[in-house]
Motif scaffolding. Structure first.
Motif, mmCIF file in Angstrom:
data_model
loop_
_atom_site.group_PDB
_atom_site.id
_atom_site.type_symbol
_atom_site.label_atom_id
_atom_site.label_comp_id
_atom_site.label_asym_id
_atom_site.label_seq_id
_atom_site.Cartn_x
_atom_site.Cartn_y
_atom_site.Cartn_z
ATOM 1 N N ARG A 157 0.827 -1.200 0.000
ATOM 2 C CA ARG A 157 0.000 0.000 0.000
ATOM 3 C C ARG A 157 0.871 1.262 0.000
ATOM 4 N NH1 ARG A 157 -5.301 1.246 2.150
ATOM 5 N NH2 ARG A 157 -5.819 -0.968 2.011
ATOM 6 N N TYR A 158 2.042 1.186 0.623
ATOM 7 C CA TYR A 158 2.897 2.366 0.767
ATOM 8 C C TYR A 158 3.321 2.940 -0.577
ATOM 9 C CZ TYR A 158 6.612 5.372 2.608
ATOM 10 O OH TYR A 158 7.390 6.456 2.930
ATOM 11 N N VAL A 159 3.507 2.081 -1.585
ATOM 12 C CA VAL A 159 3.976 2.568 -2.879
ATOM 13 C C VAL A 159 2.823 2.893 -3.818
ATOM 14 C CG1 VAL A 159 6.152 1.313 -2.710
ATOM 15 C CG2 VAL A 159 4.206 0.211 -3.815
ATOM 16 N N ASN A 160 1.602 2.823 -3.317
ATOM 17 C CA ASN A 160 0.423 3.073 -4.151
ATOM 18 C C ASN A 160 -0.088 4.489 -3.934
ATOM 19 O OD1 ASN A 160 -1.726 2.229 -5.922
ATOM 20 N ND2 ASN A 160 -3.078 2.199 -4.141
ATOM 21 N N GLY A 161 -0.528 5.120 -5.010
ATOM 22 C CA GLY A 161 -1.150 6.429 -4.883
ATOM 23 C C GLY A 161 -0.231 7.571 -5.256
ATOM 24 N N PHE A 162 -0.456 8.714 -4.603
ATOM 25 C CA PHE A 162 0.273 9.932 -4.916
ATOM 26 C C PHE A 162 1.095 10.368 -3.704
ATOM 27 C CE2 PHE A 162 -3.163 9.690 -7.873
ATOM 28 C CZ PHE A 162 -2.671 10.243 -9.059
ATOM 29 N N PRO A 163 2.256 10.976 -3.927
ATOM 30 C CA PRO A 163 3.147 11.292 -2.803
ATOM 31 C C PRO A 163 2.597 12.297 -1.813
ATOM 32 C CG PRO A 163 3.986 12.209 -4.876
ATOM 33 C CD PRO A 163 2.863 11.300 -5.230
ATOM 34 N N PRO A 168 -4.092 5.159 -0.940
ATOM 35 C CA PRO A 168 -5.454 4.646 -1.073
ATOM 36 C C PRO A 168 -5.474 3.124 -1.123
ATOM 37 C CG PRO A 168 -4.646 5.296 -3.212
ATOM 38 C CD PRO A 168 -3.563 5.645 -2.222
ATOM 39 N N ARG A 169 -6.639 2.533 -0.896
ATOM 40 C CA ARG A 169 -6.779 1.096 -1.089
ATOM 41 C C ARG A 169 -7.118 0.842 -2.547
ATOM 42 N NH1 ARG A 169 -10.695 -2.699 1.399
ATOM 43 N NH2 ARG A 169 -10.036 -3.844 -0.437
ATOM 44 N N SER A 224 18.333 -2.302 0.737
ATOM 45 C CA SER A 224 19.478 -2.952 1.373
ATOM 46 C C SER A 224 20.802 -2.316 0.950
ATOM 47 C CB SER A 224 19.479 -4.441 1.017
ATOM 48 O OG SER A 224 20.668 -5.062 1.432
ATOM 49 N N LYS A 225 20.961 -2.048 -0.326
ATOM 50 C CA LYS A 225 22.264 -1.589 -0.819
ATOM 51 C C LYS A 225 22.397 -0.078 -0.933
ATOM 52 C CE LYS A 225 24.967 -4.094 -1.555
ATOM 53 N NZ LYS A 225 25.888 -4.762 -0.598
ATOM 54 N N THR A 226 21.261 0.639 -1.004
ATOM 55 C CA THR A 226 21.371 2.088 -1.196
ATOM 56 C C THR A 226 20.608 2.891 -0.161
ATOM 57 O OG1 THR A 226 19.408 2.352 -2.619
ATOM 58 C CG2 THR A 226 21.455 1.641 -3.693
ATOM 59 N N GLY A 227 19.745 2.232 0.628
ATOM 60 C CA GLY A 227 18.918 2.964 1.579
ATOM 61 C C GLY A 227 17.719 3.642 0.953
ATOM 62 N N PHE A 228 17.490 3.407 -0.336
ATOM 63 C CA PHE A 228 16.389 4.061 -1.040
ATOM 64 C C PHE A 228 15.058 3.421 -0.653
ATOM 65 C CE2 PHE A 228 13.508 4.201 -4.750
ATOM 66 C CZ PHE A 228 13.369 5.573 -4.867
ATOM 67 N N VAL A 229 14.088 4.258 -0.305
ATOM 68 C CA VAL A 229 12.732 3.797 0.014
ATOM 69 C C VAL A 229 11.813 4.268 -1.105
ATOM 70 C CG1 VAL A 229 10.806 3.941 1.629
ATOM 71 C CG2 VAL A 229 13.157 3.854 2.502
ATOM 72 N N ARG A 230 11.304 3.299 -1.871
ATOM 73 C CA ARG A 230 10.413 3.673 -2.971
ATOM 74 C C ARG A 230 9.118 4.248 -2.422
ATOM 75 N NH1 ARG A 230 8.977 -0.514 -7.762
ATOM 76 N NH2 ARG A 230 11.257 -0.799 -7.590
ATOM 77 N N LYS A 231 8.672 5.329 -3.028
ATOM 78 C CA LYS A 231 7.474 6.026 -2.561
ATOM 79 C C LYS A 231 6.415 6.035 -3.659
ATOM 80 C CE LYS A 231 9.668 9.021 0.862
ATOM 81 N NZ LYS A 231 10.926 8.257 0.922
ATOM 82 N N PRO A 232 5.196 6.446 -3.326
ATOM 83 C CA PRO A 232 4.157 6.510 -4.347
ATOM 84 C C PRO A 232 4.555 7.463 -5.467
ATOM 85 C CG PRO A 232 3.211 6.750 -2.154
ATOM 86 C CD PRO A 232 4.696 6.812 -1.986
ATOM 87 N N SER A 233 4.168 7.113 -6.686
ATOM 88 C CA SER A 233 4.559 7.942 -7.830
ATOM 89 C C SER A 233 3.372 8.280 -8.721
ATOM 90 C CB SER A 233 5.648 7.239 -8.642
ATOM 91 O OG SER A 233 5.236 5.939 -9.024
ATOM 92 N N GLY A 234 2.180 8.260 -8.147
ATOM 93 C CA GLY A 234 1.009 8.690 -8.902
ATOM 94 C C GLY A 234 0.605 7.710 -9.978
#
Length: 405
Positions: A157-163, A168-169, A224-234
């Motif tokens: 759910r965290y990567v779904n929707g708009f930043p 949203p569900r 794990s390797k970069t610390g990047f947390v993917r976020k919602p992208s619309g």
């Protein structure tokens, strides 16, 4: 009305499956089995049955439109699993089966004297498919779990929707369906091991939270390797461009996916701007990602000048990957879905002429089929199924009168 018998078609013909559970995730595993020819015997509580029988606000003459999706091709018996006599009947059925599917809260089967160890003593080859929110072990195993919670806790759910908005569900119970598909996959692997490798039955432990987690692609290794947390992208995915929804002049939206270099060159041709493919800002996947806002605006400005029909025709002409955003009304009328048998007309004694989803995937030699849309009566197959166990008509009627079945 079709007269095909579920034990006469499909690759799972001859397989006996006992389904104990309710609502979506567990019963959808049973539906996969039933659509491909297994005899699926659904055990329901007498009197009340599976809540899916009354699910949803839209009904046809007092009958829910969920039931024919979740119960088609299945046989229904009733048994009070809180009564030792009902538990005994269930054990006798399970002793003759290939598969048991259950989606009760972990520990429930054990409480009823039907732990995997006890069931395997009765039936060593039994494959037990256990569907739950968090699994049969672990700190959260005792928690009840629904699709929405699994989608949330897994990271899906965290990567779904708009930043700039709360996640949203989805408009469907995606977590339940994903879990059922993974559970069915595990069931088939366990049956292969049993039948082709000389193995025994085993337990398939499928969870909503892990099924959703399994869909997260490279997010774990990126973190794990970069610390990047993917976020919602619309409506698209960050740095993957053009691959988004684009407007049309008549209020529609069309997905255009032209993020590969050769595909982008074809899109540039379709736009009447072939020079874009050689523009240093757009010539490569990385460069397009660096200029995604600009490029998305350019594609959207072009698409917005065309109707949906004009845009899709243009993309079709130049071999660009595209697809309109369809409502279910659009899907039902789409000739491709009709031709593939994914949207079918069916005549049923309870629902009359009704449009239903077909059986997927399509198998060339042993395809699945739809014989009926499920019994409306709880325990409709009590006489047939319990008669196989040696119960007489009088015994069955007595058990029914006492609320055992």
């Amino acid at each position: 009305m079709k007269t095909t018998s579920p034990d006469k078609f499909g690759p799972l013909a001859g397989l006996t499956v006992i389904e104990m559970g309710q609502l979506l995730a567990g019963p959808f595993v049973g539906s996969r089995c039933a659509d491909f020819g297994a005899e699926v015997i659904k055990i329901e509580a007498p009197g009340s049955g599976d809540p899916i029988r009354n699910w949803g606000r839209l009904q046809h003459e007092g009958k829910t439109l969920w039931w024919p999706i979740m119960s088609r091709n299945k046989k229904a018996v009733s048994a009070n699993l809180r009564d030792p006599r009902g538990q005994d009947l269930a054990r006798k059925l399970i002793a003759t089966a290939d598969v048991l599917i259950e989606n009760f809260k972990p520990g429930t089967l054990e409480k009823w004297g039907m732990s995997p160890a006890e069931l395997h003593r009765l039936n060593p080859g039994l494959v037990i498919v256990r569907v739950s929110g968090f699994g049969q072990s672990g700190p959260y195993s005792a928690r009840p779990g629904f699709a929405s919670v699994g989608e949330a806790m897994s990271g899906l759910r965290y990567v779904n929707g708009f930043p700039d908005r709360p996640p949203p569900r989805y408009g469907i119970s995606l977590g339940d369906t994903l879990t059922a598909l993974f559970a069915f996959e595990g069931m088939m692997m366990a049956l292969y091991h049993r039948d082709q490798r000389g193995g025994q039955g085993q337990v398939v432990d499928a969870t909503i939270v892990e099924s959703c987690f399994a869909m997260l692609e490279s997010t774990v290794t990126e973190y794990s390797k970069t610390g990047f947390v993917r976020k919602p992208s619309g409506t698209g995915i960050a740095k993957i461009v053009p691959s988004n929804i684009y407007p049309t002049s008549d209020g529609g939206h069309v997905v255009i996916a032209a993020n590969v270099d050769a595909m982008f060159a074809r899109l540039a041709e379709a736009m009447g701007q072939p020079e874009l493919a050689d523009d240093p800002r757009f010539a490569t996947h990385i460069a397009r990602g660096d200029h995604e806002d600009l490029l998305n605006r350019m594609v959207a400005d072009w698409s917005a000048q065309l109707t949906k029909a004009e845009l899709t025709a243009r993309l079709e002409e130049f071999g660009v990957v595209y697809g309109p955003i369809n409502s279910i009304a659009d899907v039902v009328e789409d000739p491709h879905f009709r031709d593939r048998g994914m949207v079918r007309q069916f005549r049923d004694p309870d629902f009359g002429e009704i449009t239903i989803p077909g059986v997927f995937p399509v198998l060339s030699e042993t395809p699945g089929d739809i014989a009926w849309l499920g019994p409306q009566k709880i325990g409709a197959h009590n006489a047939e199924i319990y008669g196989r166990l040696g119960l007489s008509t009088a015994e069955i009627e007595t058990l029914q009168g006492e609320g055992v079945i």
